[in-house]
Scaffold this active site. Structure first.
Site, mmCIF file in Angstrom:
data_model
loop_
_atom_site.group_PDB
_atom_site.id
_atom_site.type_symbol
_atom_site.label_atom_id
_atom_site.label_comp_id
_atom_site.label_asym_id
_atom_site.label_seq_id
_atom_site.Cartn_x
_atom_site.Cartn_y
_atom_site.Cartn_z
ATOM 1 N N ASP A 52 0.841 -1.204 0.000
ATOM 2 C CA ASP A 52 0.000 0.000 0.000
ATOM 3 C C ASP A 52 0.873 1.250 0.000
ATOM 4 O OD1 ASP A 52 -2.886 1.179 0.721
ATOM 5 O OD2 ASP A 52 -1.370 2.261 1.880
ATOM 6 N N TYR A 57 3.100 9.757 -0.171
ATOM 7 C CA TYR A 57 4.203 9.174 0.598
ATOM 8 C C TYR A 57 5.580 9.404 -0.052
ATOM 9 C CZ TYR A 57 0.226 6.552 2.576
ATOM 10 O OH TYR A 57 -0.977 6.189 3.113
ATOM 11 N N LYS A 86 -2.810 6.112 -4.372
ATOM 12 C CA LYS A 86 -3.962 6.982 -4.071
ATOM 13 C C LYS A 86 -3.786 8.341 -4.714
ATOM 14 C CE LYS A 86 -3.841 4.745 0.425
ATOM 15 N NZ LYS A 86 -2.466 4.628 0.894
ATOM 16 N N HIS A 119 -7.748 9.495 -1.940
ATOM 17 C CA HIS A 119 -7.058 9.420 -0.645
ATOM 18 C C HIS A 119 -7.937 9.902 0.523
ATOM 19 C CE1 HIS A 119 -2.731 9.358 1.064
ATOM 20 N NE2 HIS A 119 -3.588 9.078 2.009
HETATM 21 P P1 NAP Z 1 0.611 0.824 11.766
HETATM 22 O O1 NAP Z 1 0.836 -0.158 10.697
HETATM 23 O O2 NAP Z 1 -0.554 0.656 12.669
HETATM 24 O O3 NAP Z 1 1.881 0.917 12.736
HETATM 25 C C1 NAP Z 1 3.167 1.078 12.287
HETATM 26 C C2 NAP Z 1 4.088 1.129 13.499
HETATM 27 O O4 NAP Z 1 4.016 -0.100 14.218
HETATM 28 C C3 NAP Z 1 5.527 1.335 13.125
HETATM 29 O O5 NAP Z 1 6.109 2.167 14.106
HETATM 30 C C4 NAP Z 1 6.132 -0.060 13.198
HETATM 31 O O6 NAP Z 1 7.510 0.028 13.496
HETATM 32 C C5 NAP Z 1 5.330 -0.664 14.328
HETATM 33 N N1 NAP Z 1 5.183 -2.130 14.232
HETATM 34 C C6 NAP Z 1 4.963 -2.863 13.126
HETATM 35 N N2 NAP Z 1 4.855 -4.154 13.433
HETATM 36 C C7 NAP Z 1 5.021 -4.254 14.770
HETATM 37 C C8 NAP Z 1 5.036 -5.338 15.676
HETATM 38 N N3 NAP Z 1 4.862 -6.586 15.285
HETATM 39 N N4 NAP Z 1 5.245 -5.074 16.992
HETATM 40 C C9 NAP Z 1 5.445 -3.809 17.428
HETATM 41 N N5 NAP Z 1 5.441 -2.742 16.613
HETATM 42 C C10 NAP Z 1 5.236 -2.960 15.281
HETATM 43 O O7 NAP Z 1 0.505 2.331 11.220
HETATM 44 P P2 NAP Z 1 0.492 3.115 9.840
HETATM 45 O O8 NAP Z 1 1.802 3.003 9.161
HETATM 46 O O9 NAP Z 1 0.013 4.462 10.183
HETATM 47 O O10 NAP Z 1 -0.618 2.414 8.949
HETATM 48 C C11 NAP Z 1 -0.335 1.333 8.074
HETATM 49 C C12 NAP Z 1 -0.369 1.760 6.609
HETATM 50 O O11 NAP Z 1 -1.681 2.213 6.228
HETATM 51 C C13 NAP Z 1 0.539 2.934 6.268
HETATM 52 O O12 NAP Z 1 1.883 2.583 6.223
HETATM 53 C C14 NAP Z 1 -0.065 3.366 4.947
HETATM 54 O O13 NAP Z 1 0.361 2.512 3.901
HETATM 55 C C15 NAP Z 1 -1.566 3.196 5.220
HETATM 56 N N6 NAP Z 1 -2.222 4.453 5.698
HETATM 57 C C16 NAP Z 1 -3.215 5.012 4.941
HETATM 58 C C17 NAP Z 1 -3.812 6.193 5.348
HETATM 59 C C18 NAP Z 1 -4.908 6.816 4.517
HETATM 60 O O14 NAP Z 1 -5.268 7.993 4.768
HETATM 61 N N7 NAP Z 1 -5.457 6.109 3.577
HETATM 62 C C19 NAP Z 1 -3.416 6.823 6.536
HETATM 63 C C20 NAP Z 1 -2.418 6.217 7.295
HETATM 64 C C21 NAP Z 1 -1.842 5.032 6.876
HETATM 65 P P3 NAP Z 1 8.656 -0.670 12.612
HETATM 66 O O15 NAP Z 1 8.523 -0.190 11.206
HETATM 67 O O16 NAP Z 1 9.908 -0.195 13.267
HETATM 68 O O17 NAP Z 1 8.463 -2.147 12.759
#
Ligand code: NAP
Length: 438
Positions: A52, A57, A86, A119
């Protein structure tokens, strides 16, 4: 591993399939871009097939390079990968929707993406700036009709530039607007929203299910507090005692339980990690099952709490002036209002579209700051600017030093004079008492 991953795919309403677990790629700004490329290669080796990303980004070149390398070394074929991008709000004018996608495709070195999403529901003033702002620092929205943007998305699908089209951060009303559009060719296949046990989106999920639209969850692990967009000082999801107790019971990690929770609700889950160990850990989510009681306990954690702000930093205090943003909050369940959005402005913005005869209000209909507010803000900004501009100039440093020097002298004089007075008082007391005694 590959066949296992295919097994855990869901069929979308246009006949294509989507892997239930996706790798998120939105990293904090301090993470070097080269790490993205490494992470994607590692993820493909582990077995991830769903990636994704987004124009916002600014990592599509690195992702494209990594995927091309993995195709070149025979690990995957292009068709094995499910890639999402997006369109950002500054490209919502119908003539720009395809331009945004073509830019992404060029960076990715691909001829099509698997999923193209709006988005967020707010259109922003067209231009190269991701967050166009006026002289007062307020974001400049655009007045594009979401339905005409959607028609441009349909065109991208017809042209074969994307296999599927969907939306992100939409609430039920915004989805309905697209679904009820006269002459609709394709329904959105999904709605990608913030979703985790603290914000489980149960109402939105129900609505989406009833329209055969998949929910794709982001911030499933509580996101990353280092990101600009993430609200700080919120309780950390992965430290939740209930989540931890369930994880312990299954000999799994809290992250695995948070991801498994989504899969068992029929929600596609995104998880971002660039760390090999955690990527592997998150990928092992298909190897265990939560009981109905576990699911009920996790449902009970819902508190309508968002980790992510709406268009943050771009328009502090003004975001809710756009009716679509208010709608987005409803889309997040009965989400708590974040600190930067006052209840009054939300109320105003809710009333505004009802008053307006047009479905999409003109800029004039958006809540404008009063003269007094503008003046206050202007003075604040110029004062801050003046301080920033002059604080490191040599004459200012000297002045500061002189001021500090004067302060030190004044302080020492005060202390000395107090001591002197104190001693004077003490000596006269001694002489009076000795005279008296004598
Ligand atoms: P997330 O996936 O909930 O959390 C990411 C965080 O969790 C990072 O700090 C990561 O650190 C840590 N993490 C990952 N696996 C872990 C585990 N097993 N144990 C402990 N910590 C862990 O947050 P997000 O990046 O905000 O959301 C995911 C994706 O959704 C984004 O990357 C993006 O592609 C998409 N997104 C879309 C929108 C939208 O508006 N459509 C908004 C936000 C996000 P490390 O990398 O150091 O492991």
């Amino acid at each position: 591993m590959m066949s296992q991953m295919r097994h855990f795919s869901l069929k979308m309403n246009d006949g294509h399939t989507i892997p239930m677990l996706g790798l998120g790629t939105s990293a904090p700004s301090q993470v070097p871009k080269s790490e993205t490329e490494m992470a994607i290669k590692r993820a493909i080796d582990i077995g991830y097939r769903h990636i994704d990303s987004a124009h916002l980004y600014q990592n599509e070149e690195e992702i494209g390079r990594a995927i091309q390398m993995k195709i070149a070394d025979g690990t995957v074929k292009r068709d094995d990968i499910f890639y999402t991008t997006k369109v950002w709000g500054t490209f919502f004018r119908p003539e720009l929707v395809q331009t945004n996608l073509e830019r992404s495709l060029k960076k990715l070195q691909m001829s099509y993406v698997d999923l193209y999403l709006l988005h967020h529901p707010e259109a922003l003033q067209a231009g190269e700036d991701f967050f166009p702002k006026d002289a007062h620092g307020n974001i400049i929205f655009d007045t594009v009709d979401l339905c005409t943007t959607w028609e441009a998305m349909e065109k991208c699908k017809n042209e074969g530039l994307t296999r599927s089209i969907g939306v992100s951060n939409f609430n039920c009303k915004q989805l309905e607007r697209i679904l009820n559009k006269p002459g609709l060719k394709y329904k959105p296949v999904c709605n990608q929203v913030e979703c985790h046990p603290y914000l489980n989106q149960s109402k939105l999920l129900e609505f989406c299910r009833s329209h055969d639209i998949l929910l794709v969850a982001y911030a499933t692990l509580g996101s990353d507090a280092r990101k600009k967009w993430v609200i700080k000082n919120k309780p950390r999801l992965l430290q939740d005692p209930v989540l931890n107790a369930i994880a312990e019971k299954h000999r799994r990690t809290p992250a695995q339980v948070a991801l498994r929770y989504q899969l068992q609700r029929g929600v596609v889950a995104l998880a971002k990690s660039f760390n090999e160990q955690r990527m592997k850990e998150n990928f092992q989510v298909f190897e265990f099952e939560l009981t109905p009681e576990d699911m009920e306990s996790l449902d009970g954690l819902n508190r309508n709490m968002c980790y992510l702000q709406d268009l943050p930093q771009a328009a502090p205090g003004r975001v809710a002036s756009h009716p679509e943003t208010v709608g987005r909050m409803e889309g997040r369940g009965e989400a708590q209002l974040t600190s930067h959005v006052s209840r009054k402005s939300v109320l105003l913005a809710t009333i505004m579209p009802l008053r307006s005869t047009a479905l999409f209000p003109s800029e004039a209909n958006l809540k404008a700051p009063s003269q007094q507010e503008k003046k206050k803000q202007k003075t604040k900004i110029s004062k801050r600017k003046r301080i920033e501009r002059y604080k490191n100039k040599p004459q200012c440093i000297k002045k500061r030093e002189r001021k500090t020097g004067t302060k030190c002298i004044t302080l020492s004089a005060t202390v000395l004079s107090r001591w002197y007075l104190h001693d004077l008082f003490f000596l006269s007391y001694i002489s009076v008492t000795s005279k008296f005694r004598g």
